[in-house]
Every structure is written in C-alpha cells, then in structure tokens.
Design a protein around this motif. Sequence first.
Motif, short mmCIF file in Angstrom:
data_model
loop_
_atom_site.label_atom_id
_atom_site.label_comp_id
_atom_site.label_asym_id
_atom_site.label_seq_id
_atom_site.Cartn_x
_atom_site.Cartn_y
_atom_site.Cartn_z
N LEU A 1 -9.47 12.94 2.63
CA LEU A 1 -8.77 11.00 2.40
C LEU A 1 -8.52 11.15 1.10
CD1 LEU A 1 -7.03 8.51 2.63
CD2 LEU A 1 -8.66 8.22 4.05
N ALA A 2 -8.44 11.16 0.08
CA ALA A 2 -8.42 10.93 -1.27
C ALA A 2 -7.93 9.45 -1.99
CB ALA A 2 -7.52 11.87 -2.28
N ASP B 1 -2.35 9.53 -11.48
CA ASP B 1 -1.40 8.89 -12.07
C ASP B 1 -1.26 7.10 -12.33
OD1 ASP B 1 -0.87 10.88 -13.71
OD2 ASP B 1 1.22 11.15 -12.94
N GLY B 2 -1.89 6.89 -10.58
CA GLY B 2 -1.96 5.76 -9.93
C GLY B 2 -0.56 5.62 -9.21
N ASP B 3 0.57 6.60 -9.06
CA ASP B 3 1.46 5.69 -8.57
C ASP B 3 1.58 5.33 -6.23
OD1 ASP B 3 2.95 5.98 -10.35
OD2 ASP B 3 3.19 8.24 -10.51
N LEU B 4 -0.15 6.16 -5.86
CA LEU B 4 -0.40 6.12 -4.55
C LEU B 4 -2.10 5.66 -5.01
CD1 LEU B 4 0.19 9.63 -3.74
CD2 LEU B 4 1.62 7.98 -3.60
N ASP B 5 -2.41 4.95 -3.70
CA ASP B 5 -3.15 4.18 -3.28
C ASP B 5 -4.81 4.99 -2.41
OD1 ASP B 5 -2.63 1.29 -4.44
OD2 ASP B 5 -0.93 1.30 -2.86
N LEU B 6 -3.86 6.29 -1.56
CA LEU B 6 -4.78 6.81 -1.08
C LEU B 6 -3.88 7.89 -1.11
CD1 LEU B 6 -4.94 5.46 2.60
CD2 LEU B 6 -4.21 4.17 0.40
N SER B 7 -4.23 8.78 -0.64
CA SER B 7 -3.00 10.20 0.17
C SER B 7 -3.89 11.27 0.71
CB SER B 7 -2.70 11.25 -1.09
OG SER B 7 -2.06 11.94 -0.85
N VAL C 1 0.92 -1.58 0.24
CA VAL C 1 -0.26 -0.05 0.34
C VAL C 1 0.79 0.98 0.16
CG1 VAL C 1 -1.79 1.06 1.28
CG2 VAL C 1 -1.37 -1.48 0.96
N THR C 2 1.08 1.76 -0.91
CA THR C 2 1.79 3.58 -0.83
C THR C 2 0.66 4.74 -0.46
OG1 THR C 2 2.20 2.16 -3.35
CG2 THR C 2 2.52 4.92 -2.69
N VAL C 3 1.08 4.93 -0.03
CA VAL C 3 0.03 6.18 0.98
C VAL C 3 0.87 7.09 0.61
CG1 VAL C 3 -0.65 6.89 2.95
CG2 VAL C 3 -0.21 5.09 2.87
N VAL D 1 -5.79 0.28 5.77
CA VAL D 1 -4.51 1.53 5.74
C VAL D 1 -5.26 2.13 5.73
CG1 VAL D 1 -2.54 2.33 4.36
CG2 VAL D 1 -2.79 0.21 4.78
N ALA D 2 -6.44 2.95 4.94
CA ALA D 2 -6.79 3.72 5.16
C ALA D 2 -8.49 4.01 6.43
CB ALA D 2 -7.82 3.81 3.62
N HIS D 3 -8.21 3.14 6.95
CA HIS D 3 -9.06 2.96 8.34
C HIS D 3 -8.36 3.44 8.99
CE1 HIS D 3 -11.70 1.56 10.94
NE2 HIS D 3 -11.47 1.12 12.11
#
Length: 328
Positions: free
Chosen positions: A281-282, A149-155, A104-106, A296-298
């Motif tokens: 949270l996007a 761009d798809g480099d992050l899963d959430l931010s 997971v990339t945050v 991870v988002a939770h």
Amino acid sequence: MPSADGTGGVTVDVRQLKALVTVAEVGSVTRAAELLHLVQPAVTRQIRTLEEELGVLLFERTRQGMRPTDAGSIMVDRARRALNELERARAEVRPHPGAVTGIVTVGLLESTTGLLAEALVTAVARDHPGIELRLMTAYSGHLQQWLDDGDLDLSLLYNLDNTPSLNARPLVRERLWAVAPVSAGLRSDRPVPFAEAADRPLVMPVSGHALRALIDAAASRAGAELRIAVQTNSMPVQKQLVLAGHGWTVLPGVGIAQDLTSGTLSAAPLTDPDVWRSVVLATPRYGRTPPAVEVVAHELVRQIHSAVAHGRWLSAQLPGADSTAETE
C-alpha cells in the motif's frame, strides 16, 4: 503581462479553469457550453481571456475540433488537478457533524479489482457514507506515476520499497501461476516447472511492464528462453487469448481466482524457480493525510487481510508468514 490587480501576475478564476478542462475533454466549445450550462460566446470568451492573460495559445482550431497546444496540455493537466483539489476541500469542510467526509481516489492493480473493488465500495458506503470513492485501475507503473503526480491518494503497487516521495507498506506476497486452457489440465496442487511453461507459446505482458520484468528474471534464473506468441498491456486480453488457444500465460493468483472457480481456465503455481510478487500500500510521504484517506486505507487493508484469511487470494501470504519460497 500585467494582471488586473497590478501585481504583474496572472489572474485565473475557477470558471476559466472549468472551461479550459471541459473544452479539452470534449474537443468542442459548443459541447462544452452545453455541459457547463453556458452560452457558447461565454466559453469562447473565457478561453480567449485566459490565453491573453498567459500570453500563449491554448488550443488549435482543427477540422477535428479544439486540440490543446503543448502549452494548453500543461495548463489542462494543472487545471484538472486544481479543480480536483478544490472539490476535495469542499467535501472535507462541508458540515457533517461526527462524520468523516471527503473524496478519496484509490489506485487498484488491475489483477485485484475482481476481489477488492466491490467489497471496498460496499464497506465504505455502509460505514462512511460521507466519503466519495473514486477507483482507478491500471498496472503498477502507471499507478505509481499517478500517485507521484498527486492524482491518487493511495494505491496498491507491487515490488516497491519506500521511495523519497512514497511510503510503501507491505500487505501480501503471492505466487505467479502458469495459466492455460482447461484442456491443458493444470492443477493448483501440481506446480509447473518454469522451463516447462516457457517451452509453450506464451501470451505475455509487453516489455517494460513490471510483471514482465518478474517473468524475464525468472526465465533467466531457470536458464529458459521464452516462446512469445503475442504481447499485450491488458490482463483481460491475456486471459482471452489463452482461452482462444493462442498459448499459455503467467499471472498472479489473485487475477485468476474467478476463472478457476468458473472452470474457464486451468492454472498451476510456477516452480523451479518459484516466482513471487509483493503487494504494498503506497501513500505520499509528505503533506497532510485527510481523515477520509486514513479511513479508506484502513478498510482496504482490512479487506485484503480478510481475503487472504478466507482463501480468496490464491497462494498469498501476509507479511511475516514463514516461507521457504524463493522471492524476487
């Protein structure tokens, strides 16, 4: 150019992609071969074969090393994402009965890393050891681009509504603060009028930065003209220059909490007008959300709520909290 299977397409294998990305990153076939545990001719052959299959040059051979051409830069970018997706897929399907696994990339706003990074890593490692976290920090605009761009899963982003490609969940609202050397004697219980802060030499974010846009809008509403001494794209540099006496600055409360606790800076919330930002949270609007990303988002949301509830996030409010403050 025809492919090996006669379909007329281009045949590319994982080894070629790894060679391409590694050579681009280190700028040397010799060094890339060492990292890939291959002999140099094998890496050269993989690059040359890929160039022949695509019909374009991917690298320029210069005195400084191997430099991607325009076409090479495009291929490197796409290849890196393809390899990342393959690695994520392998992590998800690897057998771990009853455990949530995956990469997971945050994306974390630079101002929030001191408060959230270590706490998030600790919680995920304790409760979900099968998840590999990758933390990326930057300003909101860069993080949004990486997410698109798809480099992050959430931010974490700020002052963003839902977009065609992203869902934005409001998490917290926080005030912006005037930040100064300790000698200025700013205090958290004595808000500073915006016009007073604007009349000082200011260390500002560069134009085009989302935080700078908030500050410029507040200056317009206050009828004040900013006295800009220097501009930078780094929050640590902003604080360093303030500490050295080059002027005041404006930052969100979360970015200065540790400095106030240690007594290295003084600060006060801005008023007339109050200036707020909304942290969200996007996440991507389309596509499957892996269980590891949901976990991870939770946890990230839980950490933020805890920080606000325990007063570690200065002048912050959760969505729905009553406020008469003026917002951006």
